[in-house]
Scaffold this motif. Structure first.
Motif: not given
Length: 479
Positions: A301-309, A429-436, A438-442
């Motif tokens: 689930f964590l991998l799924m949430a942070l897949a994009k960053p 983690a799913f929601l943090i992906v939408y935060a403005p 960078n990907s490393i911080l996400q």
């Protein structure tokens, strides 16, 4: 007896080191290459994977397993297998070489004609050293195999990166694999110092074939099924689509495949020791379901949430189309451990015939679902795989319910808590992906928040406390 135990412990240790170190090196090299190459480059190579996988299965023909099983192997046995492997390897090389134009036409990809001719050399070269690798396995010498594998992976990987950097594109992948095969072969011949006798025994061949042919049949069924989807996507869609699909699946299977392999090697002997005590067996089995679900559900689930960053950080924006595929495959592979555990308990109780029956039924269903999904796109094929996993779990639990009164609903009861807690923990983690940011911080913030919430939710869970105590004990022991 003591010597055998020591060899077994050493074998397990070096087998584990070899698995994680070699795959770790290949994973890092793969990330670098993915940044230098395009998704289409990977897709082109992936199109023909099924042909080479089938050829490799034929080259071994189960003879390696037959030699390992035989305690009193002679040089005649090894030599017989050696010559047979070379003959089959040569036949496979000639066939692939001759069929390369037709395969290229089938996929409507002209470059495959030349790629296949070079790639087919791998099959022939590898046929010379199957016996050498088998001899090391037979003597439980995984340390040497680990060192050989690491050297081949590092040297060929660095060479592949240099070739990709200099603009060779898909050829860098092909030449990297060829170089790895050559280096591994030379090293295996050098460390084993074994040369075949000028002898081919009909008696030895009969024994090897009688045992190996059954493994060959099972191996072919599995190989065709495992590689069928990539062939279908390569035929009906573009190389770029296949590249995105393969990358998404690869990232999802990397953690799950290693955990599944460990489960297969560890749970079978553990459960076998208490096979005659059904009460203890079922108790241990349910504990394994709970403990493994606790780790795997959260991780996937964590991998799924942070897949994009994760993909942006590791592979750059050009691989963004892999994100959705990765997320769907996370849903599919997070239930693999349940399938493995349910089949293992049937093996422990001696019901291998039931396992074969289940496998035939499941593969028929899966193939039908994949074929039905073809007109609806690559994503539909991914979704069909995720849906099939749920069906597979239900089918695998049929006999455990019938034989041990531990069917699907009871097993859901054992793992549902961890499934729900994992969703809750991964939500930030799913929601943090939408935060403005960078990907490393996400990635950093997402992982920290999810782990903190999961630990808080499980602070009184007995399986979590057992796992925490085990890790703590191991860390203290190593100091």
């Amino acid at each position: 007896m003591g010597e055998l135990k020591d060899k077994a412990i050493s074998g397990v240790k070096w087998s584990a080191i070899g698995r994680f170190s070699t795959q770790g090196v290949n994973f890092i090299i793969g990330l670098v290459l993915a940044r230098l190459l395009s998704p289409s480059d990977y897709g082109v190579v992936g199109m023909v994977g099924i042909f080479f996988a089938i050829a490799q299965t034929f080259i071994d023909s189960g003879f390696g397993s037959a030699l390992i099983r035989k305690n009193d192997c002679s040089d005649t046995d090894y030599s017989t297998a050696f010559y047979f492997n070379i003959i089959v390897g040569l036949v496979c090389f000639i066939l692939l070489f001759a069929l390369s134009p037709f395969i290229a036409d089938f996929f409507n990809t002209p470059i495959l004609k030349d790629l296949i001719k070079v790639m087919s050399l791998n099959m022939f070269i590898n046929s010379f050293v199957i016996v050498h690798g088998t001899k090391l396995t037979h003597s439980v010498d995984f340390k040497t195999q680990t060192i050989v594998g690491l050297i081949a992976s590092i040297v060929s990987g660095v060479s592949g990166i240099v070739l990709a950097y200099n603009g060779l594109g898909v050829w860098s992948l092909v030449l990297q694999n060829l170089m790895s095969t050559i280096i591994r072969g030379v090293l295996l011949i050098g460390v084993t110092k074994w040369l075949p006798k000028k002898e081919f025994s009909k008696t030895s061949f009969k024994y090897l074939y009688t045992f190996g042919s059954k493994i060959l049949a099972a191996g072919l069924l599995h190989t065709i099924y495992a590689n069928m989807t990539t062939m279908i996507i390569g035929k009906f869609y573009s190389a770029k689509d296949l590249g995105f699909y393969s990358r998404g699946e690869g990232l999802a299977t990397y953690p799950s495949s290693n955990i599944t392999a460990i489960l297969q090697s560890v749970t079978y002997p553990v459960l076998s020791k208490i096979q005659d005590d059904d009460e203890r067996l079922i108790g241990a089995y349910r504990n394994l379901i709970s403990m493994t679900s606790m780790v795997i559900f959260f991780g996937m689930f964590l991998l799924m949430a942070l897949a994009k960053p994760l993909i942006v950080t590791l592979l750059t924006d050009k691989w963004l189309d892999s994100v959705l595929y990765l997320q769907v495959f996370c849903l599919a592979y997070m239930f693999d451990h349940l399938c493995v555990l349910n089949l293992n308990i049937l093996y422990v109780k001696g019901y291998s015939n039931l396992v074969l029956r289940l496998e035939v039924i499941k593969k028929a269903i899966s193939i039908s679902m994949i074929v039905a999904a073809i007109p609806f796109g690559v994503l539909a094929i991914c979704i069909s795989r995720a849906l099939y996993t749920q069906i597979a779990v239900i089918i695998n639990t049929y006999y455990t319910g019938k034989l041990f009164n531990l069917g699907y609903l009871k097993q859901v009861k054992d793992f549902s808590k961890y499934f729900i807690f994992s969703i809750i923990s991964a939500l930030p983690a799913f929601l943090i992906v939408y935060a403005p940011i960078n990907s490393i911080l996400q990635l950093s913030v997402g992982v920290f928040m999810a782990c903190a919430i999961y630990a808080l939710l499980l602070r009184k869970d007995k399986h979590f406390l057992e796992l925490f105590a085990l890790i703590k004990r191991e860390l203290i022991r190593k100091r």
